[in-house]
Design a protein around this motif. Sequence first.
Motif, PDB file in Angstrom:
ATOM      1  N   ASP A  51      25.037  -1.865 118.440  1.00  0.00           N
ATOM      2  CA  ASP A  51      24.463  -2.083 119.779  1.00  0.00           C
ATOM      3  C   ASP A  51      23.144  -2.858 119.772  1.00  0.00           C
ATOM      4  OD1 ASP A  51      26.506  -0.909 121.198  1.00  0.00           O
ATOM      5  OD2 ASP A  51      25.586   1.077 121.257  1.00  0.00           O
ATOM      6  N   ASP A  52      23.028  -3.886 118.928  1.00  0.00           N
ATOM      7  CA  ASP A  52      21.745  -4.601 118.846  1.00  0.00           C
ATOM      8  C   ASP A  52      21.506  -5.517 120.051  1.00  0.00           C
ATOM      9  OD1 ASP A  52      20.893  -3.438 116.587  1.00  0.00           O
ATOM     10  OD2 ASP A  52      21.443  -5.070 115.221  1.00  0.00           O
ATOM     11  N   ASN A  53      22.538  -6.235 120.481  1.00  0.00           N
ATOM     12  CA  ASN A  53      22.392  -7.144 121.617  1.00  0.00           C
ATOM     13  C   ASN A  53      21.304  -8.196 121.385  1.00  0.00           C
ATOM     14  OD1 ASN A  53      22.274  -8.399 124.108  1.00  0.00           O
ATOM     15  ND2 ASN A  53      21.662  -6.583 125.263  1.00  0.00           N
ATOM     16  N   VAL A  54      21.347  -8.893 120.264  1.00  0.00           N
ATOM     17  CA  VAL A  54      20.391  -9.978 120.018  1.00  0.00           C
ATOM     18  C   VAL A  54      21.047 -11.238 119.449  1.00  0.00           C
ATOM     19  CG1 VAL A  54      18.340  -8.565 119.683  1.00  0.00           C
ATOM     20  CG2 VAL A  54      19.808  -9.044 117.733  1.00  0.00           C
ATOM     21  N   CYS A  55      22.253 -11.108 118.947  1.00  0.00           N
ATOM     22  CA  CYS A  55      22.840 -12.197 118.182  1.00  0.00           C
ATOM     23  C   CYS A  55      23.015 -13.464 119.028  1.00  0.00           C
ATOM     24  CB  CYS A  55      24.184 -11.738 117.640  1.00  0.00           C
ATOM     25  SG  CYS A  55      24.510 -12.440 116.061  1.00  0.00           S
ATOM     26  N   GLY A  56      23.568 -13.306 120.210  1.00  0.00           N
ATOM     27  CA  GLY A  56      23.786 -14.448 121.086  1.00  0.00           C
ATOM     28  C   GLY A  56      22.463 -15.130 121.432  1.00  0.00           C
ATOM     29  N   GLN A  57      21.473 -14.328 121.735  1.00  0.00           N
ATOM     30  CA  GLN A  57      20.168 -14.871 122.114  1.00  0.00           C
ATOM     31  C   GLN A  57      19.550 -15.648 120.950  1.00  0.00           C
ATOM     32  OE1 GLN A  57      21.425 -11.864 122.711  1.00  0.00           O
ATOM     33  NE2 GLN A  57      20.537 -10.853 124.509  1.00  0.00           N
ATOM     34  N   LEU A  58      19.641 -15.081 119.737  1.00  0.00           N
ATOM     35  CA  LEU A  58      19.101 -15.766 118.555  1.00  0.00           C
ATOM     36  C   LEU A  58      19.818 -17.096 118.328  1.00  0.00           C
ATOM     37  CD1 LEU A  58      18.731 -12.830 115.996  1.00  0.00           C
ATOM     38  CD2 LEU A  58      16.871 -14.286 116.852  1.00  0.00           C
ATOM     39  N   LEU A  59      21.138 -17.062 118.461  1.00  0.00           N
ATOM     40  CA  LEU A  59      21.924 -18.266 118.228  1.00  0.00           C
ATOM     41  C   LEU A  59      21.508 -19.383 119.195  1.00  0.00           C
ATOM     42  CD1 LEU A  59      24.279 -19.720 116.782  1.00  0.00           C
ATOM     43  CD2 LEU A  59      25.825 -18.706 118.456  1.00  0.00           C
ATOM     44  N   ALA A  60      21.353 -19.024 120.477  1.00  0.00           N
ATOM     45  CA  ALA A  60      20.947 -20.013 121.478  1.00  0.00           C
ATOM     46  C   ALA A  60      19.572 -20.580 121.132  1.00  0.00           C
ATOM     47  CB  ALA A  60      20.928 -19.379 122.869  1.00  0.00           C
ATOM     48  N   GLU A  61      18.693 -19.706 120.691  1.00  0.00           N
ATOM     49  CA  GLU A  61      17.331 -20.133 120.349  1.00  0.00           C
ATOM     50  C   GLU A  61      17.365 -21.109 119.157  1.00  0.00           C
ATOM     51  OE1 GLU A  61      14.572 -19.705 121.823  1.00  0.00           O
ATOM     52  OE2 GLU A  61      13.269 -20.554 120.267  1.00  0.00           O
ATOM     53  N   TYR A  62      18.096 -20.717 118.097  1.00  0.00           N
ATOM     54  CA  TYR A  62      18.144 -21.574 116.909  1.00  0.00           C
ATOM     55  C   TYR A  62      18.765 -22.938 117.205  1.00  0.00           C
ATOM     56  CZ  TYR A  62      16.832 -17.509 114.087  1.00  0.00           C
ATOM     57  OH  TYR A  62      16.173 -16.450 113.550  1.00  0.00           O
ATOM     58  N   LEU A  63      19.758 -22.952 118.115  1.00  0.00           N
ATOM     59  CA  LEU A  63      20.444 -24.213 118.419  1.00  0.00           C
ATOM     60  C   LEU A  63      19.721 -25.011 119.493  1.00  0.00           C
ATOM     61  CD1 LEU A  63      24.123 -22.875 118.481  1.00  0.00           C
ATOM     62  CD2 LEU A  63      23.244 -24.573 116.868  1.00  0.00           C
ATOM     63  N   GLY A  64      18.843 -24.328 120.214  1.00  0.00           N
ATOM     64  CA  GLY A  64      18.201 -24.987 121.345  1.00  0.00           C
ATOM     65  C   GLY A  64      19.150 -25.175 122.517  1.00  0.00           C
ATOM     66  N   TYR A  65      20.167 -24.298 122.619  1.00  0.00           N
ATOM     67  CA  TYR A  65      21.152 -24.367 123.701  1.00  0.00           C
ATOM     68  C   TYR A  65      20.726 -23.456 124.850  1.00  0.00           C
ATOM     69  CZ  TYR A  65      24.750 -26.477 120.603  1.00  0.00           C
ATOM     70  OH  TYR A  65      25.469 -27.278 119.768  1.00  0.00           O
TER      71      TYR A  65
END
Lengths: 571, 266
Positions: free
Chosen positions: B123-137
């Motif tokens: 239940d971390d709920n951070v992976c999507g947010q991190l991915l968007a940040e790293y990609l700049g999407y």
Amino acid sequence: MPNQLLSDRDVEFLLYEVAHADKLCELPQFADHSRETFELFLTSARKLARGVLWPAYKPMDEAPPRLEAGQVLVHPVMREIWPRLAELGITCATRPYAVGGQQLPHTVGMLASGYLMAANAAAFGYAGLTAGAAHLIEAFGDERLKRDVMPRLYSGEWAGTMALTEPQAGSSLADVRTRARPAGDHYLLDGNKVFISGGDQDVTANVVHLVLARIEGAPAGIKGVSLFCVPKRRLEGSDNDCTAAGVFHKMGWKGLPSIALNFGERGDCRGWLVGQPHQGISYMFQMMNEARLMVGMNAVATASAAYHEAVEYARTRLQGRALSQRDPSSPQVPIIEHADVRRMLLRQKAIVEGGLCLLVTTARYADLGDTRSLLLLDLLTPIAKSFPAEFGFESNTLSLQVHGGYGYTSEYLPEAWLRDQKLNSLHEGTTGIHGMDLLGRKVVQQNGAALLGLSEEIAIDVAKAGGSEGAALQQAVERVGTLTMALAASGDRDKFMLHSADYLTLFSIVVIAWQWLRMTNAAAGKQGDFHDGKRQAARYWFATELPRVEHLAALCESGEASYAEMRPDWF
Amino acid sequence: MKILVTVKRVEDWESKIKVRPDQSWIITEGVNYRANPFDEIGVEEALRLRDANAPSEVVVVSIGPAAAGAEIRSGLAMGADRGILVKHDGFLDSDAVARILVKIVEKEKPDLVVMGKQAVDVDDNVCGQLLAEYLGYGQVTFASKKESLESPEEKGKKAGLKLSADKKSLQCAREVDGGLEVLEVSLPAIVTVDLRLNVPRYASLPNIMKAKKKTIEELLPAALGVDIAPKVKVVKVEPPPLRTAGIKVPDVAALVKKLHEEAKVV
């Protein structure tokens, strides 16, 4: 915990530790399958069973179908369930690729169906009947029926029924009276059928009846009955003069309508002959094994759902104290702490899991398909149908009993399953018929070849098991052999068949003991609650049921004639 | 359009979960595994988007042990086109997962990445947010839809995410306190999905058989050039406290007093 209906762990155990279903994929017809496809399909069936069929069970039980202005209206939730059942591909899962099936082994298809049946037998009934009707056309129909009707049934666009029974012709199908008069490329049908499950509904665009009827001038009796395909609506969509005359008010399976049907009230009911004239009964009988195994599976499923409900209830319901606990202010214990409750639960476990193992064993013979396996399938079918129906009913009463007074109320589900279960000892041959089939035909045909084959199969597992349970089973099998020979040698047909019901019971007890031996063999050397539970249930069956074989065998042999000599006027 | 969907192999919530005696993790023996249910909603949405916007492709990605191939196969059996498994045994933190996914996105160049809003195991709920940040999407989290799960739109299997006519952006409703917020995000983008977006299909037998012929490409984190040394350490795992017996209070006044003084909720 929600009711799991059928135990996933047990299904896995039976498939891969007992029956080695993955080995079936070595057969050419199952070469495209693997444990992975089995698991994906079972997962889908579980999801559909637990997520869609199960929540609809009680609503469908509480609001049975009704007949309004000549149309049967079923519970509206069925219109949501049906497309999902069809989409799953359950109706033709085990059929060949050529007809749109996926050549799934029966062993797996049976268990997938088991989940759906345990969740909602009535809802699954529509699919089971449709599959049966489509299969008859696939096996015996001409190219036109195979082109115009069969695919619509397998795809779920239409639904099918089996229209056999008439008021005067139930178990005795030779007495069918519905008439068929040749009229060009079709026949005109005229007659009445009763107890037609799914005989009319407002779920699918059409309903196709597979009808037993007599062509004008046909010989009397069983050799004059033909099979017809009679749709509610003709291909072009016009009404085909099949009228729902009434809805039966039933004890269980309330979500599936049972209909009285009139064919040809206006003289314009068209039917198309399936296969050759006068072969209807033999066609039906070729489908019987499959239908009977499905009834057996249904009975196991109905008992299984109730068993899991009872286990959960017994774990959470607090009532009473240990006998040694004299302090009235001490807290009450879950009723599973009481030995008598565990007795009732263990008996259910032994019946449910023993029955499920038998269905898997039997379905595997159907999959193997060699002459010897088919002989064993034929022999075991009456047991696989009637044991779960009869002992399953007892299992269902025990589930209710565990629930105490609450079990007697409709607030709880065990009474509903008990009502559903009763059908299984009636349809697809009553228990009495199966007793006669087993003793009068199955064990004696080909000089007892099937019985000999079965004792060889059992001997392999006995050798693996060793120990006292193996020896006890071996002894019981030998007792069945000597009893059968003694009965057959008596030469008096009436005396021979006198205790066919007892013979069926003792034979069933032996066959289920064999299943428990197979399971303990598979559990050997494995630790943990699951395998310990298996060993304990086996111990129960061998200690409490297997000894009954000798008593029942003596009864069969003795020619005991209390009911044979009972006169009608004495009742 | 090309849609990448992530599917994580997680413990089945119907399994009995027990904590290891040393409290380092849970006991995994006898535990069943399945696809993260939020990810199944993601696969369903991707399939609906694909089918409404042909020609399109849905690629299912999982990161985990070889056994996670079963969850990819399950996505393929639902109808996805092909799979990628990044094989790794043992613990991975969300950051490492996001950085592996960056590499997959660079390789596959999808127009859209759909993920479950969180995995039900940790239940971390951070992976999507991190991915968007790293990609700049751009990103939309907790994607949902206005129509209910009983609506005709849902029964007709209509996608809740709406692709613009020029296929350059996506309109998404997302769940916020007290209602829904509708956002438009330009593609490529990351969308994480919530529970009420759709009812996922189950794999039909014909589709299960078709899935056998679909490919699953296997990759290793090292080959992707990702350092997966965890930045997050699991210190201790504890089971939730056992429920204790309740008490009876004589009247409402006593109840309110207890709620006020002991529970401190009123």
